[in-house]
Design a protein around this motif. Structure first.
Motif, PDB file in Angstrom:
ATOM      1  N   THR A  75     -12.949  41.640  27.314  1.00 27.04           N
ATOM      2  CA  THR A  75     -13.556  41.272  26.032  1.00 27.04           C
ATOM      3  C   THR A  75     -15.061  41.109  26.186  1.00 27.04           C
ATOM      4  OG1 THR A  75     -13.076  38.933  26.471  1.00 27.04           O
ATOM      5  CG2 THR A  75     -11.471  40.167  25.153  1.00 27.04           C
ATOM      6  N   THR A 166      -5.536  34.893  23.062  1.00 27.14           N
ATOM      7  CA  THR A 166      -5.485  33.520  23.592  1.00 27.14           C
ATOM      8  C   THR A 166      -4.451  32.712  22.813  1.00 27.14           C
ATOM      9  OG1 THR A 166      -7.785  33.581  24.307  1.00 27.14           O
ATOM     10  CG2 THR A 166      -6.854  31.404  23.889  1.00 27.14           C
ATOM     11  N   LEU A 185      -8.424  17.345  23.345  1.00 26.61           N
ATOM     12  CA  LEU A 185      -7.305  17.819  22.518  1.00 26.61           C
ATOM     13  C   LEU A 185      -5.988  17.710  23.303  1.00 26.61           C
ATOM     14  CD1 LEU A 185      -8.808  21.085  20.964  1.00 26.61           C
ATOM     15  CD2 LEU A 185      -8.603  18.837  19.899  1.00 26.61           C
ATOM     16  N   GLY A 189      -6.038  26.265  25.380  1.00 31.95           N
ATOM     17  CA  GLY A 189      -5.964  27.706  25.103  1.00 31.95           C
ATOM     18  C   GLY A 189      -5.798  28.449  26.417  1.00 31.95           C
ATOM     19  N   ARG A 191      -5.170  32.464  28.339  1.00 35.61           N
ATOM     20  CA  ARG A 191      -5.082  33.914  28.172  1.00 35.61           C
ATOM     21  C   ARG A 191      -4.974  34.571  29.533  1.00 35.61           C
ATOM     22  NH1 ARG A 191      -8.522  38.466  27.445  1.00 35.61           N
ATOM     23  NH2 ARG A 191     -10.634  38.052  28.206  1.00 35.61           N
ATOM     24  N   VAL A 253      -7.695  34.319  18.933  1.00 35.61           N
ATOM     25  CA  VAL A 253      -7.086  33.028  19.300  1.00 35.61           C
ATOM     26  C   VAL A 253      -6.004  32.714  18.273  1.00 35.61           C
ATOM     27  CG1 VAL A 253      -7.482  30.557  19.685  1.00 35.61           C
ATOM     28  CG2 VAL A 253      -9.270  32.201  20.283  1.00 35.61           C
TER      29      VAL A 253
HETATM   30  O1  TXA Z   1     -12.436  36.702  25.104  1.00 39.97           O
HETATM   31  C1  TXA Z   1     -12.550  35.496  25.282  1.00 39.97           C
HETATM   32  O2  TXA Z   1     -11.792  34.661  24.754  1.00 39.97           O
HETATM   33  C2  TXA Z   1     -13.697  35.018  26.209  1.00 39.97           C
HETATM   34  C3  TXA Z   1     -13.412  35.562  27.611  1.00 39.97           C
HETATM   35  C4  TXA Z   1     -14.385  35.033  28.632  1.00 39.97           C
HETATM   36  O3  TXA Z   1     -12.081  35.290  27.966  1.00 39.97           O
HETATM   37  N1  TXA Z   1     -13.812  33.592  26.156  1.00 39.97           N
HETATM   38  C5  TXA Z   1     -14.316  32.932  25.086  1.00 39.97           C
HETATM   39  O4  TXA Z   1     -14.388  31.575  25.250  1.00 39.97           O
HETATM   40  O5  TXA Z   1     -14.656  33.483  24.079  1.00 39.97           O
HETATM   41  P1  TXA Z   1     -15.245  30.637  24.270  1.00 39.97           P
HETATM   42  O6  TXA Z   1     -15.270  29.312  24.936  1.00 39.97           O
HETATM   43  O7  TXA Z   1     -16.560  31.249  24.007  1.00 39.97           O
HETATM   44  O8  TXA Z   1     -14.376  30.514  22.993  1.00 39.97           O
HETATM   45  C6  TXA Z   1     -13.177  29.784  23.010  1.00 39.97           C
HETATM   46  C7  TXA Z   1     -12.729  29.463  21.614  1.00 39.97           C
HETATM   47  C8  TXA Z   1     -13.609  28.396  20.991  1.00 39.97           C
HETATM   48  O9  TXA Z   1     -13.778  28.692  19.615  1.00 39.97           O
HETATM   49  C9  TXA Z   1     -12.788  27.137  21.198  1.00 39.97           C
HETATM   50  O10 TXA Z   1     -13.102  26.135  20.271  1.00 39.97           O
HETATM   51  C10 TXA Z   1     -11.357  27.675  21.045  1.00 39.97           C
HETATM   52  O11 TXA Z   1     -11.392  28.949  21.668  1.00 39.97           O
HETATM   53  N2  TXA Z   1     -10.375  26.815  21.745  1.00 39.97           N
HETATM   54  C11 TXA Z   1     -10.270  26.574  23.069  1.00 39.97           C
HETATM   55  N3  TXA Z   1      -9.275  25.689  23.303  1.00 39.97           N
HETATM   56  C12 TXA Z   1      -8.736  25.369  22.102  1.00 39.97           C
HETATM   57  C13 TXA Z   1      -7.683  24.500  21.663  1.00 39.97           C
HETATM   58  N4  TXA Z   1      -6.984  23.766  22.496  1.00 39.97           N
HETATM   59  N5  TXA Z   1      -7.405  24.450  20.339  1.00 39.97           N
HETATM   60  C14 TXA Z   1      -8.113  25.197  19.460  1.00 39.97           C
HETATM   61  N6  TXA Z   1      -9.124  26.015  19.810  1.00 39.97           N
HETATM   62  C15 TXA Z   1      -9.439  26.098  21.107  1.00 39.97           C
END
Ligand code: TXA
Ligand code: MG
Length: 460
Positions: A75, A166, A185, A189, A191, A253
């Motif tokens: 990605t 994810t 939380l 998440g 993946r 996601v």
């Molecule tokens: O493609 C991708 O997902 C990339 C690559 C590196 O794997 N990662 C990525 O991570 O985009 P980040 O941190 O930029 O975005 C993660 C998103 C954020 O919007 C975050 O709030 C959401 O996923 N997220 C993470 N854990 C969550 C949870 N437990 N509940 C709801 N949203 C969550």
């Protein structure tokens, strides 16, 4: 390549780029005929290969140091840390300057590794999942009857893992994951990426890897090692360079724990893809309602300014015609000095300016195209970037136009979008005018528009 660029407050003097060719990585499977990456496999040791040694070195750094390592996925580039160690995970927030209430995605190399995360630290399965699968080798298909992986996700994992999807999962208490991963939380998440290089890194590290996109907070996500270096040189020690990312947008996601299940962030796995899976026929959209996002965001990251280059982004909704030279100058605001404008074209804005476009304007405002010869300045992968200069009325004198054609195919547009925003920043344009897409063209278009609308927001 080593770059020295110490940022205020950082302590790292050199950021090294390690090259690893994905084609050099070899996976070995057990002799049971199941060559399924989601189950059991290993990375073949190759001590005379520089690529392997680079990867093994990065894995060792992830185990022993608290400074995160940047690596490519299919990605975008991610910024990884051992998800089980608080100090290492804090290193991610520090390097990115990411708000601490924005949780991270955990990257796993297989389903057995995911199952470990779904069992509490003391070995019990989380209370609402019966776990009769403590010995994963007894699982015949991908899942056992009472698998610790929530059944709502089985069809998605069957179809889309490894890949850009994810899943939001229940976090056991106590959890193997460092508290900083989930930012308070009760879910996390996860993946399983399809990038060979990403999988091999997780496997060699032998830890789940927490990894957000490897940009400085608020900037567009990086799709090349160079983008990461531009943002994080002086803040991290190691960037693994595995070439440019195939997809170019972050993963989709999904939250299957809510009823109905929701898409929290659109990406390459589309609503139609999801709807074709049992249990996901009625999947809802959890990312469009801006008021809800701001008061009680489902995915905390959605409330923050994001994807933003330094220049202001002006987004034209699909169907708007390309702005005239006069309108472009209008966007620059009242100024007495030459300005610089970036244009990102997608589906239908005409492929290039022509002398006549400018001559049409001429009669009204004495503008004229200075160099009528189109110059190909640079290329980001296959994307054409061209520079024009137009002479306009005093006191401005002239303006520069940097014109980026992303192509008309949706996948191409998704892949090049972040690179284009970053390229125009490097050219130091004052404003960026972007030709938007019709959300109705499908989810990839919706995912692109989701990022562009955030990029065009002034700030939250
Ligand atoms: O493609 C991708 O997902 C990339 C690559 C590196 O794997 N990662 C990525 O991570 O985009 P980040 O941190 O930029 O975005 C993660 C998103 C954020 O919007 C975050 O709030 C959401 O996923 N997220 C993470 N854990 C969550 C949870 N437990 N509940 C709801 N949203 C969550
Ligand atoms: Mg991000």
């Amino acid at each position: 390549m080593t770059t020295t660029n110490v940022q205020p407050g950082s302590t790292i003097s050199a950021t090294e780029i390690l090259n690893v060719r994905p084609s050099s990585i070899i996976f070995d499977f057990p002799n049971n005929g199941k060559n399924d990456l989601r189950q059991t496999w290993s990375v073949r040791e190759s001590l005379d290969s520089k690529d392997y040694l680079n990867l093994a070195r990065a894995a060792e750094e992830l185990r022993s140091s608290d400074i995160p390592v940047a690596f490519p996925t299919e990605t975008v580039y991610g910024l990884a840390a051992d998800a089980t160690r608080s100090e290492a995970v804090k290193g991610i927030y520090r390097a990115k300057q990411r708000p601490s209430d924005n949780p991270l995605i955990v990257h796993v190399h297989s389903l057995p590794q995911l199952r470990q995360l779904l069992r509490s630290k003391d070995g019990q399965a989380i209370k609402y999942q019966e776990d009769s699968s403590s010995n994963d080798t007894h699982i015949q298909g991908l899942f056992s009857e009472h698998d610790v992986i929530p059944s709502i996700y089985h069809s998605l994992i069957e179809k889309f893992w490894p890949g850009p999807l994810t899943l939001i999962l229940p976090n056991p208490d106590p959890s193997i994951l460092a508290a900083e991963v989930t930012a308070g939380l009760k879910t996390f998440g996860a993946r399983m990426p399809s990038s060979k290089l990403a999988l091999a890194l997780i496997k060699l590290t032998d830890r789940p890897l927490a990894a957000p996109s490897a940009n400085a907070s608020t900037r567009p996500s990086p799709t090349t090692a160079e983008h990461v270096r531009n943002d994080l040189a002086g803040r991290i020690s190691t960037i693994i360079d595995g070439g440019s990312c195939d997809v170019g947008l972050e993963s989709t996601v999904v939250d299957g724990l809510s009823i109905p299940p929701l898409v929290l962030r659109p990406g390459a796995i589309t609503l139609n893809d999801l709807r074709s899976c049992p249990g996901w026929e009625n999947v809802g959209i959890g990312y469009k309602n801006q008021a809800q996002i701001e008061s009680q965001p489902k995915a905390p990251g959605m409330k923050y300014r994001h994807y933003s280059p330094s220049a202001s982004v002006i987004l034209y909704e699909s169907g708007s015609s390309m702005p005239t030279l006069e309108q472009m100058i209008g966007h620059l605001g009242s100024r007495n000095a030459p300005g610089s404008i970036g244009i990102i074209r997608t589906k239908s804005w005409p492929l290039k300016f022509s002398v006549t476009d400018f001559n049409d304007e001429l009669s009204n405002n004495q503008s004229k195209l200075l160099n009528d010869e189109l110059r190909k300045i640079t290329a980001i992968d296959s994307i054409l970037v061209q520079k024009y200069q137009a002479k306009v009325a005093q006191p401005i004198g002239h303006i520069e136009i940097w014109d980026v054609a992303l192509g008309t195919e949706l996948d191409q547009i998704a892949k090049g979008l972040f690179a284009a925003l970053r390229e125009l920043d490097l050219k130091k344009v004052d404003i960026i005018l972007v030709e938007g897409l019709d959300d109705q063209m499908g989810d990839v278009a919706a995912a692109v528009m989701n990022r562009l609308r955030k990029a065009a927001e002034k700030s939250i």
